[in-house]
Motif scaffolding. Sequence first.
Motif, PDB file in Angstrom:
ATOM      1  N   THR A 247      -4.636   5.154   3.072  1.00  0.00           N
ATOM      2  CA  THR A 247      -5.121   6.428   2.547  1.00  0.00           C
ATOM      3  C   THR A 247      -5.067   7.564   3.560  1.00  0.00           C
ATOM      4  O   THR A 247      -5.473   8.678   3.243  1.00  0.00           O
ATOM      5  N   SER A 248      -4.555   7.307   4.761  1.00  0.00           N
ATOM      6  CA  SER A 248      -4.428   8.390   5.739  1.00  0.00           C
ATOM      7  C   SER A 248      -3.350   9.365   5.267  1.00  0.00           C
ATOM      8  O   SER A 248      -2.497   9.034   4.440  1.00  0.00           O
ATOM      9  N   GLY A 249      -3.367  10.560   5.794  1.00  0.00           N
ATOM     10  CA  GLY A 249      -2.473  11.625   5.336  1.00  0.00           C
ATOM     11  C   GLY A 249      -0.999  11.293   5.448  1.00  0.00           C
ATOM     12  O   GLY A 249      -0.241  11.452   4.494  1.00  0.00           O
ATOM     13  N   GLU A 250      -0.567  10.844   6.617  1.00  0.00           N
ATOM     14  CA  GLU A 250       0.853  10.582   6.842  1.00  0.00           C
ATOM     15  C   GLU A 250       1.363   9.446   5.965  1.00  0.00           C
ATOM     16  O   GLU A 250       2.424   9.556   5.348  1.00  0.00           O
TER      17      GLU A 250
ATOM     18  N   SER B  27       0.070   8.263   3.205  1.00  0.00           N
ATOM     19  CA  SER B  27       0.003   8.651   1.807  1.00  0.00           C
ATOM     20  C   SER B  27       1.192   9.523   1.428  1.00  0.00           C
ATOM     21  O   SER B  27       1.810   9.329   0.374  1.00  0.00           O
TER      22      SER B  27
ATOM     23  N   TYR C 129      -7.100  -0.229   4.089  1.00  0.00           N
ATOM     24  CA  TYR C 129      -7.397   0.890   3.188  1.00  0.00           C
ATOM     25  C   TYR C 129      -7.360   2.217   3.945  1.00  0.00           C
ATOM     26  O   TYR C 129      -6.791   3.198   3.465  1.00  0.00           O
ATOM     27  N   LYS C 130      -7.954   2.234   5.135  1.00  0.00           N
ATOM     28  CA  LYS C 130      -7.961   3.471   5.928  1.00  0.00           C
ATOM     29  C   LYS C 130      -6.539   3.883   6.302  1.00  0.00           C
ATOM     30  O   LYS C 130      -6.207   5.074   6.276  1.00  0.00           O
ATOM     31  N   VAL C 131      -5.696   2.920   6.649  1.00  0.00           N
ATOM     32  CA  VAL C 131      -4.318   3.240   7.019  1.00  0.00           C
ATOM     33  C   VAL C 131      -3.544   3.759   5.819  1.00  0.00           C
ATOM     34  O   VAL C 131      -2.843   4.770   5.906  1.00  0.00           O
TER      35      VAL C 131
END
Length: 69
Positions: free
Chosen positions: A49-52, A54, A45-47
């Motif tokens: 939803t990260s900026g890049e 996403s 989930y963290k990966v």
Amino acid sequence: MFKAVRARMGAMTGRARAARRDAGMVTSEYAMGIVAAVAFAVVLYKVVTSGEVSAELQDIVKQALDGGA
């Protein structure tokens, strides 16, 4: 004949007992499996939803919706 039947029954019950001993995971193994699955889900989930990531996913969806036009 009685000895043969008795031996056969003993073999069958022995296999059944062995199968019951190794029937599946115990509660602690289930708990560790659930903890590992949740930890993996959080990292994923963290990966995602990260900026890049996403931004890349949004670009892929936009390109797919444009359809080559």
